[in-house]
Design an enzyme around this catalytic site. Structure first.
Site, PDB file in Angstrom:
ATOM      1  N   LYS A 356       1.906 -11.025 -11.063  1.00  0.00           N
ATOM      2  CA  LYS A 356       1.198 -10.449 -12.211  1.00  0.00           C
ATOM      3  C   LYS A 356       1.551 -11.183 -13.497  1.00  0.00           C
ATOM      4  CE  LYS A 356       0.149  -6.503  -9.573  1.00  0.00           C
ATOM      5  NZ  LYS A 356       0.369  -6.893  -8.203  1.00  0.00           N
ATOM      6  N   LYS A 415       2.486  -2.819 -15.408  1.00  0.00           N
ATOM      7  CA  LYS A 415       2.647  -3.359 -14.043  1.00  0.00           C
ATOM      8  C   LYS A 415       3.940  -4.152 -13.873  1.00  0.00           C
ATOM      9  CE  LYS A 415      -2.223  -3.859 -12.826  1.00  0.00           C
ATOM     10  NZ  LYS A 415      -3.169  -4.690 -12.071  1.00  0.00           N
ATOM     11  N   GLU A 419       3.781  -5.983  -5.172  1.00  0.00           N
ATOM     12  CA  GLU A 419       2.562  -5.907  -4.373  1.00  0.00           C
ATOM     13  C   GLU A 419       2.648  -4.680  -3.473  1.00  0.00           C
ATOM     14  OE1 GLU A 419      -0.071  -7.823  -4.549  1.00  0.00           O
ATOM     15  OE2 GLU A 419       0.872  -8.987  -6.125  1.00  0.00           O
ATOM     16  N   ARG A 501     -13.550  -1.061  -1.469  1.00  0.00           N
ATOM     17  CA  ARG A 501     -12.694   0.104  -1.244  1.00  0.00           C
ATOM     18  C   ARG A 501     -13.015   1.144  -2.307  1.00  0.00           C
ATOM     19  NH1 ARG A 501      -7.027  -2.584  -1.758  1.00  0.00           N
ATOM     20  NH2 ARG A 501      -8.224  -3.652  -3.343  1.00  0.00           N
TER      21      ARG A 501
END
Ligand SMILES: Nc1ncnc2c1ncn2[C@@H]1O[C@H](COP(=O)(O)OP(=O)(O)OP(=O)(O)O)[C@@H](O)[C@H]1O
Ligand SMILES: [Mg+2]
Length: 525
Positions: A356, A415, A419, A501
């Protein structure tokens, strides 16, 4: 249009597969999402162009019909192989169930689907460029690795391999770039990247089996025209093509593909889809854990990798992206694999390129231009998908980002370098974390991101053991990308399919594996 991104001087690229030509013939982008929350009047241009939008609206109100449809959908999903092992028995296929999915496909503007596909080869090139730029990786991650032990350990392996000299000459990237559809001030949706996954990007196998299920549901409703609009999709085939290309370039007919697997793997059928594609080409895959590599893996004097005495051409990681997956021995095993000349997917540099922190630095002015010199159109396509990303390194810039996030917490996500879902912080939790971190150097192990707010819509999320009910949802679109580089030449660069999703709006974080999102298909409008 999809092929635009192939015009790169440096490389020979495999042919472009226009996977969804039908999209070019659909109405151009219409401007907003349709769902039960947005009642559609008879005057809506959407009603004219989408037609079925209202149809779903009323379908969602008939509880009995929904339950019957759900029974049919679940049976079809099981028959198609949309499967997961159970929570109770994650290491055994004796008893399995269906992977959760939506009852209906969700509406996605075709223009945004096209855009996401068209920018995928650019993202492949960008990840590949980052992975080859040691100075950029070192500089970008320098503050992070002081405070984040996991990234630091990956980085140490990277430095060790660089120092020894990289034995690997062929590089294989199998990634998935994820997006949400940000609602603009005028209500129109815009494609915004959530992140790119460069390791263990999953669901390419199951995503090929869900179109049949949604077509079935629509056919049961006699909506055959709508059923025909569900796009065919086969990411695992494309991912296997990448592995095959890498395996061929390795050039040893008896060498194997080593899939680094977890002991408890609920998502085995997704992985088997790729294994099956490879076996059909007579490429054999062995599944081993890091522990096995530690015990039985070895290198010869040319740093060729052997497992149980057999040579390994390609190492495909479906493990190794979270701190909890590494014991001391597993770190040793990872180092051994990285030192070898086997083609790692991903190699350690490409895993670092997916952090990130790297994503945040890529959004800084001038960075894309530096990494992809002389390619202004590529840069523009990439940048158009970037959301706001902010460094939390010590200093004025980081201070300002924290002040802004504390002033409007609902507009940001905090964040860490992790992961696997479930690690990001939102709302009150984010505020508390920022208050705690703001004067400490630990804040450099996080980044801040603008929170994407898609327009919610109604759908049913079907899960084993859960009642059938309509909930407000949002979707996330992923595009699978594959590239292979031999030395300095990119010999394959393509997109190979998609994954949609969908999750209920009350869940801020988490994917299918985390039990939050469910599998879906885009219904292009
Ligand atoms: N900027 C954002 N705005 C809104 N939702 C977000 C944002 N970033 C992340 N999310 C949500 O949180 C989920 C996890 O985020 P992200 O992908 O960054 O984390 P991860 O741990 O790498 O997850 P994964 O296992 O899917 O790779 C996303 O799938 C998305 O639903
Ligand atoms: Mg991720």
């Amino acid at each position: 249009m999809l092929c635009q991104a192939f015009h790169f001087a440096l490389m020979e690229v495999e042919s472009c597969h226009p996977v969804f030509t039908p999209l070019y013939h659909t109405a151009s982008f219409i401007g907003c999402w349709v769902g039960p929350r947005q009642p559609i009047t008879n005057h809506s241009p959407l009603l004219l162009q989408v037609g079925m939008a209202t149809g779903w609206g009323s379908l969602l109100q008939d509880e009995q019909q929904l339950e019957e449809l759900a029974r049919q959908a679940v049976d079809r999903a099981l028959a198609e192989g949309v499967l997961l092992r159970t929570l109770q028995e994650p290491s055994s296929s004796d008893v399995v169930s269906y992977a959760p999915f939506t009852l209906f496909p969700s509406l996605v503007p075709s223009a945004l689907l096209e855009q996401a596909y068209a920018v995928q080869m650019d993202f492949n090139m960008l990840v590949d460029a980052v992975s080859q730029n040691a100075a950029f990786l070192e500089q970008t991650l320098s503050s992070t690795i002081k405070r984040d032990n996991f990234t630091a350990r990956l980085f140490n392996i990277y430095k060790q391999v660089l120092k020894e000299g990289i034995a690997q000459t062929v590089f294989l990237g199998l990634n998935r770039s994820d997006y949400m559809f940000q609602r603009n001030a005028d209500g129109s949706p815009v494609l915004k990247q959530i992140e790119i996954n460069t390791i263990s990007a999953s669901f390419g196998g199951l995503a090929s089996r869900t179109p049949a299920v949604h077509r079935h549901v629509l056919n049961v409703l006699s909506k055959t025209k709508e059923a025909a609009k569900i796009l065919s999709n086969n990411p695992s085939k494309g991912l296997a093509q990448g592995i095959t290309k890498a395996w061929e370039l390795y050039g040893s007919a008896n060498a194997l593909v080593l899939l680094i697997a977890q002991e408890k793997e609920r998502n085995i059928f997704d992985q088997r889809a790729i294994e099956n594609e490879l076996l059909a080409k007579n490429i054999h895959v062995i599944r081993r854990r890091f522990e096995d590599v530690f015990e039985k893996g070895s290198l010869d004097q040319d740093r060729r990798l052997f497992m149980d005495g057999q040579e390994v051409a390609v190492v495909y990681f479906r493990d190794g992206y979270m701190p909890s997956q590494y014991s001391v021995q597993n770190w040793e095993a990872r180092l051994l694999l990285e030192r070898s000349c086997a083609i790692k997917c991903p190699d350690i540099a490409t895993q670092l390129a997916g952090t990130k922190k790297v994503q945040q630095e890529l959004s800084r002015m001038g960075v894309l231009e530096m990494l992809l010199p002389g390619q202004p159109e590529t840069v523009a396509r990439l940048r158009a998908t970037f959301a706001g990303l902010y460094s939390l390194d010590m200093g004025e810039e980081g201070d300002q980002a924290i002040t802004e996030a504390l002033a409007a917490p609902s507009q940001f996500v905090l964040k860490p370098q992790r992961e696997g879902g479930g690690n990001n912080l939102y709302g009150e939790e984010m505020v508390q974390a920022l208050e705690h971190l703001k004067d400490s150097e630990e804040r450099a192990s996080y980044i801040l991101m603008e929170k994407i707010e898609p327009e919610p819509f109604g759908n049913c999320l079907l899960r084993p053991g859960s009642p059938v009910r309509v909930v407000q949802c949002i979707s996330e679109l992923g595009i699978f990308g594959v590239y292979v580089r031999q030395g300095k030449t990119l010999v394959m660069n393509k997109h190979v399919g998609h994954l949609l999703r969908t999750k209920a709006i009350e869940h801020a974080d988490g994917g299918v594996a985390a039990g939050v999102a469910v599998l879906d298909n885009p219904y292009p409008v």
